[in-house]
Design a protein around this motif. Structure first.
Motif, short mmCIF file in Angstrom:
data_model
loop_
_atom_site.label_atom_id
_atom_site.label_comp_id
_atom_site.label_asym_id
_atom_site.label_seq_id
_atom_site.Cartn_x
_atom_site.Cartn_y
_atom_site.Cartn_z
N TYR A 49 0.84 -1.20 0.00
CA TYR A 49 0.00 0.00 0.00
C TYR A 49 0.88 1.25 0.00
O TYR A 49 2.05 1.20 0.35
N GLU A 50 0.23 2.36 -0.37
CA GLU A 50 0.92 3.64 -0.33
C GLU A 50 -0.06 4.69 0.20
O GLU A 50 -1.19 4.78 -0.28
N ALA A 51 0.37 5.44 1.19
CA ALA A 51 -0.44 6.53 1.73
C ALA A 51 0.13 7.85 1.22
O ALA A 51 1.35 8.00 1.10
N PHE A 52 -0.74 8.78 0.90
CA PHE A 52 -0.35 10.09 0.40
C PHE A 52 -0.95 11.15 1.32
O PHE A 52 -2.11 11.03 1.75
N PHE A 53 -0.18 12.18 1.60
CA PHE A 53 -0.68 13.32 2.37
C PHE A 53 -0.21 14.60 1.70
O PHE A 53 0.97 14.74 1.36
N SER A 54 -1.13 15.53 1.51
CA SER A 54 -0.78 16.83 0.94
C SER A 54 -1.17 17.94 1.90
O SER A 54 -2.35 18.13 2.19
N PRO A 55 -0.18 18.69 2.36
CA PRO A 55 -0.48 19.81 3.24
C PRO A 55 -0.63 21.15 2.51
O PRO A 55 -1.00 22.14 3.11
N TYR A 56 -0.33 21.16 1.19
CA TYR A 56 -0.32 22.45 0.49
C TYR A 56 -0.71 22.30 -0.98
O TYR A 56 -0.23 21.41 -1.67
N THR A 57 -1.56 23.21 -1.43
CA THR A 57 -1.96 23.30 -2.83
C THR A 57 -1.82 24.75 -3.27
O THR A 57 -2.28 25.66 -2.57
N HIS A 58 -1.19 24.96 -4.41
CA HIS A 58 -1.02 26.31 -4.96
C HIS A 58 -1.98 26.50 -6.13
O HIS A 58 -1.93 25.76 -7.10
N VAL A 69 -6.37 23.50 0.52
CA VAL A 69 -6.78 22.13 0.25
C VAL A 69 -5.85 21.19 1.01
O VAL A 69 -4.63 21.31 0.93
N TYR A 70 -6.45 20.24 1.72
CA TYR A 70 -5.71 19.18 2.38
C TYR A 70 -6.25 17.87 1.84
O TYR A 70 -7.45 17.73 1.64
N ALA A 71 -5.35 16.92 1.58
CA ALA A 71 -5.78 15.64 1.02
C ALA A 71 -5.03 14.48 1.66
O ALA A 71 -3.85 14.61 2.00
N PHE A 86 -8.27 5.51 -3.04
CA PHE A 86 -9.34 6.38 -2.61
C PHE A 86 -8.76 7.55 -1.85
O PHE A 86 -7.85 7.37 -1.04
N SER A 87 -9.25 8.75 -2.11
CA SER A 87 -8.75 9.95 -1.44
C SER A 87 -9.90 10.75 -0.84
O SER A 87 -10.98 10.83 -1.44
N LEU A 88 -9.65 11.32 0.32
CA LEU A 88 -10.57 12.27 0.93
C LEU A 88 -9.87 13.61 0.98
O LEU A 88 -8.69 13.68 1.32
N PHE A 89 -10.57 14.68 0.63
CA PHE A 89 -9.96 16.01 0.64
C PHE A 89 -11.03 17.06 0.80
O PHE A 89 -12.22 16.80 0.61
N ASN A 90 -10.63 18.23 1.21
CA ASN A 90 -11.54 19.37 1.16
C ASN A 90 -11.17 20.12 -0.12
O ASN A 90 -10.00 20.37 -0.37
N ASN A 91 -12.17 20.42 -0.94
CA ASN A 91 -11.85 21.06 -2.22
C ASN A 91 -11.51 22.53 -2.01
O ASN A 91 -11.51 23.04 -0.90
N SER A 92 -11.22 23.22 -3.08
CA SER A 92 -10.79 24.61 -3.03
C SER A 92 -11.81 25.55 -2.40
O SER A 92 -11.48 26.68 -2.06
N PHE A 93 -13.04 25.08 -2.25
CA PHE A 93 -14.10 25.91 -1.69
C PHE A 93 -14.56 25.40 -0.33
O PHE A 93 -15.63 25.75 0.14
N GLY A 94 -13.74 24.54 0.27
CA GLY A 94 -14.00 24.04 1.60
C GLY A 94 -15.02 22.92 1.69
O GLY A 94 -15.41 22.54 2.79
N GLN A 95 -15.45 22.39 0.56
CA GLN A 95 -16.44 21.32 0.57
C GLN A 95 -15.75 19.96 0.75
O GLN A 95 -14.75 19.68 0.09
N PRO A 96 -16.29 19.10 1.63
CA PRO A 96 -15.73 17.75 1.75
C PRO A 96 -15.90 17.03 0.41
O PRO A 96 -16.96 17.08 -0.20
#
Length: 179
Positions: A49-58, A69-71, A86-96
């Protein structure tokens, strides 16, 4: 603080249900991740398996409505450098939001830079709804097809730094860990 906010469950369930129904209708079976029963590597201790984490989106064009955005995602590693996840994130407008995908990577993209790789995933997202439904193309009821190209640098056999191109809207920076 909850690990997964309650608001993520509706988009996550919607994506999974949509993929299951689509896979069943298209292929006549429930195999959403072909090759899931085969290890990605013949090595007994190889990561599966591979886990991905993103703390920053430009965002290329900042907007006052944009939120950070956090993913997070989890992918199953498959033979021939394929994966699904499968990914969970809040989109650019704060929507889950949620993203279910399949993908392929190409390690050792250049001989002079063997730790550089490229990958691409494709799937369906859910989450751009209400007044933001037109912010992604081909959005039907909050569902939209997506292709995400990425380029990364392998720090070790288990860890990478990765940059994902989010269409013409943004670039996401993150890290992965294989286990």
């Amino acid at each position: 603080m909850k690990l997964i906010p309650r608001a993520f469950f509706k988009p996550a369930a919607a994506v999974v249900l949509g993929l299951v129904m689509g896979a069943q209708a298209h292929a006549g079976n429930w195999d959403l991740c072909p090759g899931y029963d085969q290890p990605a590597s013949a090595e007994p201790d190889a990561p599966r398996y591979e886990a991905f984490f993103s703390p920053y989106t430009h965002h290329w064009t900042p907007d006052d409505e944009h939120e950070q955005v956090y993913a997070v995602s989890v992918s199953r590693l498959l033979p021939n450098n394929r994966y699904c996840g499968f990914s969970l994130f809040n989109n650019s407008f704060g929507q889950p939001s949620a993203y279910a995908f399949v993908g392929k990577s190409w390690p050792g993209l250049w001989k002079t830079y063997p730790k550089v790789y490229a990958s691409v995933s494709a799937g369906i997202i859910y989450g751009y709804v209400g007044q933001y439904k037109n912010k992604v193309p081909l959005n039907v009821g909050g569902f939209s097809p997506v292709i995400v190209p990425a380029i990364g640098y392998r720090l070790s056999p288990k860890a990478t730094l990765e940059m994902q191109l989010l269409g013409t809207a943004a670039v996401m920076f993150g890290t992965t860990w294989r286990f």
